[in-house]
Design a protein around this motif. Structure first.
Motif, mmCIF file in Angstrom:
data_model
loop_
_atom_site.group_PDB
_atom_site.id
_atom_site.type_symbol
_atom_site.label_atom_id
_atom_site.label_comp_id
_atom_site.label_asym_id
_atom_site.label_seq_id
_atom_site.Cartn_x
_atom_site.Cartn_y
_atom_site.Cartn_z
ATOM 1 N N SER A 78 0.915 -1.111 -0.103
ATOM 2 C CA SER A 78 -0.051 0.147 0.004
ATOM 3 C C SER A 78 0.854 1.436 -0.220
ATOM 4 O O SER A 78 0.234 2.267 -0.460
ATOM 5 C CB SER A 78 -0.969 -0.006 1.128
ATOM 6 O OG SER A 78 -1.718 -1.027 1.157
ATOM 7 N N ARG A 79 2.035 0.996 0.711
ATOM 8 C CA ARG A 79 2.904 2.180 0.705
ATOM 9 C C ARG A 79 3.322 2.794 -0.799
ATOM 10 O O ARG A 79 3.842 4.026 -0.812
ATOM 11 C CB ARG A 79 3.792 2.159 1.625
ATOM 12 C CG ARG A 79 4.615 3.398 2.341
ATOM 13 C CD ARG A 79 5.534 3.107 3.318
ATOM 14 N NE ARG A 79 5.189 2.654 4.435
ATOM 15 C CZ ARG A 79 4.871 3.338 5.657
ATOM 16 N NH1 ARG A 79 5.008 4.746 5.246
ATOM 17 N NH2 ARG A 79 4.289 3.264 6.590
ATOM 18 N N GLY A 80 3.861 1.877 -1.421
ATOM 19 C CA GLY A 80 4.445 1.655 -2.678
ATOM 20 C C GLY A 80 3.530 2.808 -3.705
ATOM 21 O O GLY A 80 2.545 2.079 -3.956
ATOM 22 N N ARG A 81 4.274 3.542 -4.360
ATOM 23 C CA ARG A 81 3.511 4.327 -5.394
ATOM 24 C C ARG A 81 3.276 3.459 -6.596
ATOM 25 O O ARG A 81 2.505 3.784 -7.660
ATOM 26 C CB ARG A 81 3.863 5.829 -5.565
ATOM 27 C CG ARG A 81 5.176 5.730 -6.183
ATOM 28 C CD ARG A 81 5.571 7.036 -7.267
ATOM 29 N NE ARG A 81 4.731 7.032 -8.337
ATOM 30 C CZ ARG A 81 5.158 6.472 -9.312
ATOM 31 N NH1 ARG A 81 6.224 6.051 -9.550
ATOM 32 N NH2 ARG A 81 4.381 6.792 -10.576
ATOM 33 N N GLU A 82 4.141 2.488 -7.008
ATOM 34 C CA GLU A 82 4.191 2.008 -7.940
ATOM 35 C C GLU A 82 3.096 0.832 -8.313
ATOM 36 O O GLU A 82 2.599 0.420 -9.266
ATOM 37 C CB GLU A 82 5.450 1.101 -8.468
ATOM 38 C CG GLU A 82 6.724 2.041 -8.836
ATOM 39 C CD GLU A 82 7.653 1.142 -9.742
ATOM 40 O OE1 GLU A 82 8.200 1.806 -10.644
ATOM 41 O OE2 GLU A 82 7.937 0.022 -9.284
ATOM 42 N N PHE A 83 2.672 0.523 -7.000
ATOM 43 C CA PHE A 83 1.749 -0.644 -7.153
ATOM 44 C C PHE A 83 0.212 0.148 -7.457
ATOM 45 O O PHE A 83 0.078 1.275 -7.028
ATOM 46 C CB PHE A 83 1.347 -1.347 -5.820
ATOM 47 C CG PHE A 83 2.684 -2.072 -5.564
ATOM 48 C CD1 PHE A 83 3.515 -1.965 -4.502
ATOM 49 C CD2 PHE A 83 2.698 -3.361 -5.962
ATOM 50 C CE1 PHE A 83 4.619 -2.495 -4.395
ATOM 51 C CE2 PHE A 83 3.962 -4.377 -5.642
ATOM 52 C CZ PHE A 83 4.631 -3.764 -4.822
ATOM 53 N N ARG A 84 -0.622 -0.646 -8.408
ATOM 54 C CA ARG A 84 -1.990 -0.164 -8.553
ATOM 55 C C ARG A 84 -2.750 -0.556 -7.352
ATOM 56 O O ARG A 84 -2.690 -1.284 -6.626
ATOM 57 C CB ARG A 84 -2.452 -0.883 -9.658
ATOM 58 C CG ARG A 84 -1.816 -0.736 -10.752
ATOM 59 C CD ARG A 84 -2.313 -1.593 -12.145
ATOM 60 N NE ARG A 84 -1.436 -1.054 -13.259
ATOM 61 C CZ ARG A 84 -2.263 -0.739 -14.501
ATOM 62 N NH1 ARG A 84 -3.344 -0.924 -14.440
ATOM 63 N NH2 ARG A 84 -1.322 -0.209 -15.380
ATOM 64 N N PRO A 85 -3.465 0.550 -7.073
ATOM 65 C CA PRO A 85 -4.652 0.378 -5.967
ATOM 66 C C PRO A 85 -5.516 -0.811 -6.252
ATOM 67 O O PRO A 85 -6.306 -1.417 -5.517
ATOM 68 C CB PRO A 85 -5.307 1.355 -5.841
ATOM 69 C CG PRO A 85 -4.774 2.524 -6.628
ATOM 70 C CD PRO A 85 -3.811 1.952 -7.538
ATOM 71 N N ASP A 86 -5.687 -1.259 -7.491
ATOM 72 C CA ASP A 86 -6.512 -2.456 -7.846
ATOM 73 C C ASP A 86 -5.894 -3.578 -8.010
ATOM 74 O O ASP A 86 -6.531 -4.606 -8.520
ATOM 75 C CB ASP A 86 -7.046 -2.154 -9.237
ATOM 76 C CG ASP A 86 -8.315 -0.840 -9.118
ATOM 77 O OD1 ASP A 86 -8.482 -0.163 -10.048
ATOM 78 O OD2 ASP A 86 -8.742 -1.019 -7.944
ATOM 79 N N ILE A 87 -4.646 -3.766 -7.557
ATOM 80 C CA ILE A 87 -4.106 -5.270 -7.641
ATOM 81 C C ILE A 87 -4.918 -6.160 -6.872
ATOM 82 O O ILE A 87 -5.337 -5.894 -5.701
ATOM 83 C CB ILE A 87 -2.644 -5.249 -6.900
ATOM 84 C CG1 ILE A 87 -1.608 -4.541 -7.798
ATOM 85 C CG2 ILE A 87 -2.157 -6.674 -6.496
ATOM 86 C CD1 ILE A 87 -0.060 -4.726 -7.430
ATOM 87 N N GLN A 88 -5.229 -7.330 -7.411
ATOM 88 C CA GLN A 88 -6.203 -8.177 -6.645
ATOM 89 C C GLN A 88 -5.297 -8.961 -5.450
ATOM 90 O O GLN A 88 -4.285 -9.652 -5.934
ATOM 91 C CB GLN A 88 -6.851 -9.239 -7.653
ATOM 92 C CG GLN A 88 -7.635 -8.299 -8.669
ATOM 93 C CD GLN A 88 -8.997 -8.165 -8.173
ATOM 94 O OE1 GLN A 88 -9.441 -8.503 -7.233
ATOM 95 N NE2 GLN A 88 -9.691 -6.938 -9.019
ATOM 96 N N VAL A 89 -5.776 -9.116 -4.472
ATOM 97 C CA VAL A 89 -5.016 -10.145 -3.641
ATOM 98 C C VAL A 89 -5.822 -11.667 -3.832
ATOM 99 O O VAL A 89 -6.794 -11.709 -3.589
ATOM 100 C CB VAL A 89 -5.327 -9.592 -2.078
ATOM 101 C CG1 VAL A 89 -4.553 -10.501 -0.997
ATOM 102 C CG2 VAL A 89 -4.692 -8.006 -1.985
ATOM 103 N N ILE A 90 -4.929 -12.379 -3.973
ATOM 104 C CA ILE A 90 -5.053 -13.879 -4.181
ATOM 105 C C ILE A 90 -4.551 -14.804 -3.000
ATOM 106 O O ILE A 90 -3.383 -14.484 -2.925
ATOM 107 C CB ILE A 90 -5.031 -14.370 -5.551
ATOM 108 C CG1 ILE A 90 -5.475 -13.168 -6.671
ATOM 109 C CG2 ILE A 90 -5.156 -15.634 -6.022
ATOM 110 C CD1 ILE A 90 -5.074 -13.743 -8.118
ATOM 111 N N VAL A 91 -5.287 -15.651 -2.607
ATOM 112 C CA VAL A 91 -4.736 -16.489 -1.527
ATOM 113 C C VAL A 91 -4.628 -17.833 -2.338
ATOM 114 O O VAL A 91 -5.765 -18.484 -2.737
ATOM 115 C CB VAL A 91 -5.425 -16.584 -0.186
ATOM 116 C CG1 VAL A 91 -5.007 -17.641 0.490
ATOM 117 C CG2 VAL A 91 -5.278 -15.422 0.293
#
Lengths: 592, 373, 475
Positions: free
Chosen positions: C135-148
């Motif tokens: 969450s802190r990194g600006r490169e990541f999209r806020p829409d990355i899906q979290v998969i388990v």
């Protein structure tokens, strides 16, 4: 290296007290309007009987003209002896060295006595037929007839009865005569007359009136100016048949003595604007003036700014439209381009067709032109910024495609772009001078094949070809040639800014660009009117075009004397007619 | 500076006012408001807007007799040089602190958004260069440029709000009173400093000439900037609920990152760099111009252009002073914004009311006597 | 003379300026990175590591294979050639980026990562520490899906071989957006996960993924027969080799049988739970879908988190219930038992009609939650051929469907409160709206009292359209 300008930025120097011209609103304009309306009627009645305006023009011209170097014969009065005159003319015009100056000596019968005389004109400039038929013929042949007149003075006699031509003037000094001969006139000297007749018999070869080369429209008149001043002013007068349309003549340039015409409509245009234009024109001291482009650079506010501050147009209908809005036009002999001032940012995107087609279409076209201008300015810069700094903006598919195509290209993006831009400019410049039929084909073929070959040779990536092509086409879509040129040059600055700092650099560039434009004035009117400063009310020159039947007022920023262009309802057929009731019928019958 | 020839319209002034006040929405203001009020940020903004409109109403009522005078002239009217100096020192403090802190924050913004590795001085240079050129060209250019740019910024802002508000959850506005009404209304009073951008009208008063214009500009400008701030705080709270909303350093950037329409319209936050950066440069230009104008007028200098370079260099240096980003943010929100309202609201009211009260001072009578003669 | 000095001074100043500006702008393209200098990560995986804390897997796109449109036939073997997969062990995600530079020639860009996969081990321990980093990194999209992933994340990513897309990012995006036309998946972008994890009134979920548990070798039936015959005839050259081969063969066989047993076990469990002999489409979760496809990876169901740790998972039915209650539901095909003919089904296309109405009260320290759902449905198939479309008989199937849906929603809600104690539907937020200040809300201590909640569920279905056939006639 011009250190002066740079120095003045960093080391503050007190600005010289230059007159800053601001087009102010006259507070007494409204009062004047009512007065002028009353006076107009009187003047109309007067002018119908007295054709005095020409003389007025002539007088003002002779008073204000101050040439740079003394014309030979200035203020030397013409003497009555013919030999001395002949001597003088022969030395001044280097006759017989000057092959095309024609000197014809003849005799006129005045009071039943033959009087020697001669005529001078330049062959090629003067119309031979007119000289022969209308000047030499009456003087030589018809003077034999029995003319019933009681005038004894030679000058008056000849003027009233023998010079069968319209534009005759009497010159008392030599310089006038010389001027007139230089510009296609014919001078007649008669023994015993302390003066000479000058006739305007211009008749040289010139281009016919044809289509304007630069501003083509589909709907609208297809006439364009040519190089002859009188023809051009006539074209404008043909459209605006208004006696208040004033065409002042000003001579500019010492060697060329180019006549320029300052045109305006007297009871619409703001006086201070006209005075300012006249002042600027008259204070030009230069050697020769060939084209209105040079004139534009001499009278505009600042030549460093990317956008032009005058509109140069080749179409008489456009000039007429601007004049009736309250602007001032300057036409020059020898140039088919007429300058209209003041200009503002919105007029850079106006074409004359906008008035002739229906208003939704013209608004759409203006939007397209504006987009084209933005593209031609910013597209390569944005491409560099996005691919180098803001990669996350691109959709992943597009990004991978770009990455794949760039894998084989050895240059970084900015070098690629600069190469492509320069080669595009090269092709454009070369295309102007390629002879004949090869020209257009080579342009297209050059672009396509060279582009394909460059991609195949892995010098550039294919997407760049598209970008450069769109940029080039966008710059052609802007109607004003100078503005498009300005954008072409500024494009490179945006590329560099985009490569340095991405969108931040481009934003800085846009901000500075806006600041410079906003600070610019065109003949006292801030350039970015009507956006800033905001002008209130419905005005007929703005970014979007108002419906034709709704354009009631003239542009606010011109501070014209007469604001109203058409009444509130200009289509009278819209008002429903009154129905005839019994009452009305009685009244009607009573009236009748 | 020829007062008679420069004429600045109402719309341009309103745009400058909006540029001064609503630039904070692109910085940390929504976060600050969320910290101060929990989920009741919208209520706080409306409350602060009402109070500042009231205070401005008082100010313009007190301004009535002083048409065509700016704040330096009024200070002179009151007490001559000493009062002018006091005004100068107070407002210059505002200008220097405000512009250097904002500059630092915007440069840090840019470093986070796109230019990660560039040195901070390099990024700051861009903003300073823009403000420099603007101040060199004078108030007319600045006002016209803002009349052109502020509507574009506003449009960009509205587009951002519209794209993101679909993700909002109305339940995030609960609880209604956030962290409690007492804390909300009493302890957050100093926050009216966010509306202190109206001081531009005190400087351009001579160019708008009439009192009617003065009033219109102030009221409409404050209302417009209040609207912008209200909308941004509401959107931010709706999309990102309370405890999390105090964590993000750049609220509007975070909102822009969340724009996601299909597979094409994603990660468009860099487009908003255009509006944010121009808003920042405009803010700096106007604020530095205020400083220059006050300085030049107080000391009776005819031209302020030589001062531009010095001012910009000083502000550039000041902006590099805080050691790290959190300390810069801390200085701005806890110190600057807490005490700013004393200078911009209370001092101004004091000055104007004293001028009205002491109208019969001998120095003023002398002046009036001289005028009559 | 002063003029000359000034002139010289000016020239020096000008040269100095050009030098400075040129310097800054030329060497100063600090952040400018060419498009082909970066390697783009499409998906990331986080597992437990042996040498360091975690093992990070990156799926990098190879643009030359993905993007070449001239002359090559659409990327050859689909998605498998257009990416490379690499794993590295590191203490944190960012340190993995640091280590990877020793063998990847380009700089890693995370700007286009679409999914981040965590293994079940890590999820059960503590997921939030990695979520914070992302969450802190600006490169990541806020829409990355979290998969388990129930298996190892590395295995899952290795087995993603999209056939229809050349671009693996497109595959992820499309797969994880399919919740809009099916009910058994939901979405979990990281911004929602982060916000939910930090809120008191909600708990986060993540998408559940796994590799299919059925046999791990894809052979056609004839090949299987041949191998069986070979094993039966047992003609192998040498004894030792035979032993080894036999051992190897045996261990492989054992693995296969182990997996088969496990599969059967899981199916049995589900049958018991749902009290059905033949399972419906919504009874499965990731990993046990009875299917045959060369791509082993599947995504189905949700993983439920409480205080950052994985507490349990939801299967298809519960995911439908979750979607319905949260308002994310669009439509899904659902099978129900025919009310009159016991071994035939009728299938409805159940769509959402209105937003779900939720009410939360606190009575005697226990939350009392009312949920009202309104759905509408189209008839897709009536296997018995009975004329249920008649308005008089429509209520029969409506009632059957309503009862079934109500049952599984209640089952779901009880599971979240009693079993998992995780308020994933966000009832706490509704309770928060009834408080006036944050203090009141914090006094309620929602996280602890949620497990004692009582639910009242009310479901209404209205069947709107019967497709092309408006009447079933008995032939």
């Amino acid at each position: 290296m011009n250190t002066g300008k740079l120095k003045s930025i960093f080391i503050f120097t007190e600005p010289e007290p230059k007159e800053q011209f601001i087009l102010k609103e006259n507070e007494t304009d409204k009062k004047k309007e009512s007065d002028s309306n009353k006076a107009k009627i009187k003047i109309k009645e007067q002018t119908k009987s007295n054709p005095q305006k020409n003389d007025d023009n002539e007088k003002s011209r002779s008073k204000d003209k101050t040439p740079y170097h003394l014309t030979k014969g200035e203020n030397i009065e013409i003497v009555g002896e013919l030999d001395k005159n002949l001597e003088f003319i022969k030395t001044v015009f280097y006759i017989p060295q000057n092959g095309d100056v024609v000197l014809r000596e003849f005799e006129v019968i005045i009071n039943k006595k033959p009087v020697p005389a001669f005529a001078v004109y330049i062959d090629g400039l003067a119309d031979r037929k007119v000289v022969a038929d209308n000047i030499l013929n009456p003087l030589m042949v018809l003077s034999n007839l029995d003319i019933k007149s009681e005038v004894t003075d030679i000058m008056h006699f000849v003027k009233k009865h023998l010079m069968a031509y319209g534009q005759i003037m009497v010159a008392k000094t030599y310089d006038k005569v010389i001027e007139e001969i230089n510009f296609g006139g014919c001078a007649v000297f008669i023994d015993g007359m302390r003066g000479a007749f000058t006739a305007d018999v211009k008749g040289w070869e010139h281009r016919n009136i044809s289509r304007p080369n630069t501003e083509l429209v589909i709907r609208g008149p297809q006439e364009g100016f040519n190089e002859v001043l009188r023809v051009n002013t006539a074209l404008v007068r043909k459209i605006l048949k208004d006696e208040d349309l004033i065409v002042e003549t000003i001579l500019i340039g010492e060697r060329s003595k180019t006549p320029c015409s300052l045109m305006y409509i007297k009871d619409i245009a703001n006086d201070s604007l006209v005075n300012e234009v006249r002042r600027r024109l008259k204070s030009i001291k230069t050697d020769y003036l060939i084209d209105s482009g040079e004139l534009e650079q001499l009278i505009e506010d600042s030549s460093y700014l990317p956008t032009p501050q005058l509109i140069a147009t080749e179409r008489p209908d456009r000039v007429a439209a601007y004049l009736s809005k309250g602007k001032v036009a300057v036409m020059m002999h020898g140039s088919p381009f007429c300058l209209v001032m003041p200009a503002c940012a919105a007029s850079l995107f106006h074409a004359s067709e906008d008035s002739y087609i229906r208003f939704p279409y013209s608004n759409f076209l203006r939007l397209v032109r504006f987009l084209a201008a933005t593209l031609s300015l910013l597209l390569p810069g944005i491409y560099v910024a996005v691919t180098n700094f803001h990669v996350e903006m691109l959709p992943t598919d597009l990004l991978l495609a770009i990455a794949a195509s760039r894998e084989k290209v050895p240059f970084p993006v900015i070098v690629e772009i600069l190469i492509m831009e320069f080669s595009f400019e090269l092709i454009r410049e070369a295309g102007i001078r390629i002879p004949g039929p090869i020209g257009p084909t080579l342009g297209i073929i050059g672009a396509l094949i060279l582009g394909q070959a460059a991609v195949a040779a892995n010098i550039v990536s294919p997407i760049l070809i598209i970008i450069v092509a769109v940029t080039g086409i966008g710059s052609f879509a802007v109607p004003n040639f100078s503005a498009a040129f300005g954008f072409r040059i500024l494009r490179f600055i945006y590329i560099i800014l985009g490569a340095i700092a991405g969108f931040l650099g481009i934003t800085l560039g846009l901000f500075l660009h806006v600041l410079l434009q906003v600070d610019q004035k065109s003949f006292g009117v801030p350039f970015m009117t009507p956006l800033a400063p905001k002008a209130v009310g419905i005005f007929s020159e703005s970014t979007t075009r108002e419906k034709t039947w709704n354009m009631e007022r003239r542009p606010d920023y011109l501070n014209t004397k007469d604001d109203q262009r058409q009444p509130k309802i200009c289509r009278k057929w819209v008002i429903p007619q009154k129905k005839n009731s019994s009452k009305n019928r009685k009244e009607d019958s009573n009236e009748q | 500076m020829n007062n008679k020839t420069i004429n600045i319209g109402i719309f341009e002034n309103i745009c400058m006012l909006v540029a001064l006040t609503s630039t904070q929405t692109y910085l940390g203001m929504p976060r600050m408001i969320a910290e101060a009020s929990g989920s009741a940020g919208w209520m706080l903004i409306l409350y602060l807007l009402a109070i500042s409109l009231l205070l401005f109403f008082i100010i313009q009522w007190l301004y009535k007799g002083n048409e065509g005078l700016d704040i330096v002239d009024i200070s002179e009217k009151l007490g001559g040089m000493p009062v002018k100096l006091i005004t100068l020192i107070l407002f210059e403090a505002v200008v220097f602190m405000g512009s250097s802190l904002t500059l630092r924050q915007f440069a840090e913004d840019m470093k986070i958004i796109s230019l990660n590795i560039s040195p901070i001085s390099y990024v700051t240079l861009f903003f300073v260069a823009g403000a420099l050129v603007a101040c060199l060209l004078g108030i007319e250019a600045i006002s016209r440029a803002s009349a052109l740019i502020v509507p574009v910024i506003f449009t960009g802002f509205i587009i951002l709000i519209i794209s993101v508000i679909g993700r909002g959850n109305i339940l995030n506005l609960a609880p209604i009173f956030g962290i409690g009404p007492k804390k909300l209304f009493l302890e957050s009073l100093p926050r009216i400093s966010i509306f202190s951008g109206y001081i531009i009208i005190l400087i351009t008063a001579p160019y708008v000439r009439t009192h009617e214009n003065f009033r219109k500009i102030g009221l409409y400008g404050l209302a417009a900037s209040g609207f912008i701030m209200f909308v941004s705080v509401v959107t931010y709270t709706l999309v990102i609920p309370y405890p999390v909303s105090t964590q993000y350093f750049l609220p509007s950037f975070q909102l822009a990152r969340m724009i996601n329409y299909g597979r094409f319209f994603q990660r468009l936050e860099s487009i908003f760099v255009f509006t944010w950066a121009s808003s920042a440069i405009l803010y700096l230009s106007v604020l530095i111009y205020i400083g220059l104008h006050l300085f030049a007028k107080t000391f009776g200098l005819k031209y302020f252009k030589p001062l531009v370079f010095s001012f910009c260099t000083i502000i550039f240096t000041l902006s590099l002073l805080p050691e790290n980003l959190p300390s810069a943010v801390h200085i701005e929100s806890s110190i600057f914004r807490n005490y700013l309202f004393i200078i911009t609201f209370i001092y101004v009211i004091l000055l104007f009311s004293l001028t009205k009260v002491f109208r019969n001072l001998p120095s003023q009578q002398k002046k009036r006597g001289a005028k009559n003669d | 003379m002063i003029n000359n000095m000034l002139k010289l001074c000016c020239k020096k100043v000008i040269f100095a300026l050009i030098f400075i500006i040129g310097n800054i702008s030329l060497y100063g393209c600090f952040d400018s990175r060419e498009v082909d200098e970066l390697a783009y990560v499409m998906a990331m995986g986080v597992d437990k590591g042996k040498v360091s804390d975690i093992k990070v897997t990156f799926q990098l796109a190879v643009p030359a294979k993905v993007g070449s449109g001239e002359g090559e036939n659409g990327g050859g073997g689909g998605g498998s050639e257009s990416t490379t997969i690499t794993s590295v062990e590191a203490p944190t995600i960012y340190s993995a980026l640091e280590m990877i530079n020793s063998y990847i020639s380009k700089q890693i860009s995370l700007a286009h990562a679409k999914a981040i996969v965590f293994s079940e081990e890590i999820a059960r321990e503590d997921l939030t520490r990695y979520i914070y980093a992302v969450s802190r990194g600006r490169e990541f999209r806020p829409d990355i899906q979290v998969i388990v992933s129930m298996n190892k994340a590395e295995d899952f990513i290795k087995n993603v071989k999209p056939k229809f897309e050349i671009n693996p990012a497109k595959y992820y995006e499309m797969l994880l957006n399919s919740y809009s036309y099916t009910g058994v998946l939901s979405k979990s972008p990281i911004i929602d996960f982060f916000v939910d994890a930090k809120s008191i009134g909600r708990d986060p979920v993540a998408v559940l993924a796994a590799l299919n548990m059925q046999s791990s070798e894809d052979k056609s039936p004839q090949q299987v027969e041949q191998q069986d015959m070979q094993e039966q005839s047992g003609k192998t050259p040498q004894k030792e080799g035979k032993n080894e081969a036999e051992n190897a063969g045996q261990s492989k066989e054992q693995e296969k049988t182990n997996e088969k047993n496990k599969f059967k076990e899981e199916i049995g469990k589900i049958k018991d739970k749902k009290m059905r002999d033949k399972l419906y489409e919504r009874d499965f979760y990731a990993g046990i879908l009875p299917r045959d496809y060369e791509d082993k990876s599947e995504v189905l169901g949700l993983a439920v988190f409480k205080s950052g740790k994985m507490a349990g998972f939801l299967d298809g039915e519960e995911t439908i219930a979750y979607n319905m209650i949260k308002g994310l539901y669009n439509y899904a095909y659902m099978t129900f038992k025919d009310p009159e003919e016991k071994d035939k089904y009728f299938v409805l296309n159940v769509k959402k009609s209105r937003k779900p109405a939720k009410k939360v009260k606190i009575e005697d320290g226990m939350p009392n939650i009312d949920v009202k759902l309104e759905l509408e449905a189209d008839i897709l198939s009536i296997q018995s051929g009975k004329n249920y479309e008649d308005p008089k008989k429509l209520h029969l199937i409506e009632d059957a469907a309503t009862k079934e849906i109500k049952t599984f929603i209640e089952r779901f809600l009880d599971k979240t409160s009693e079993q998992l104690n995780a308020d994933i539907c966000g009832f706490g937020e509704i309770m928060k709206a009834r408080c006036l200040t944050m203090k009141q809300w914090e006094e309620i201590d929602w996280q602890n009292i949620y497990k004692n909640s009582k639910f009242n569920v009310d479901v209404k279905i209205k069947i709107r359209r019967p497709g092309l056939l408006i009447k079933s006639v008995n032939g």
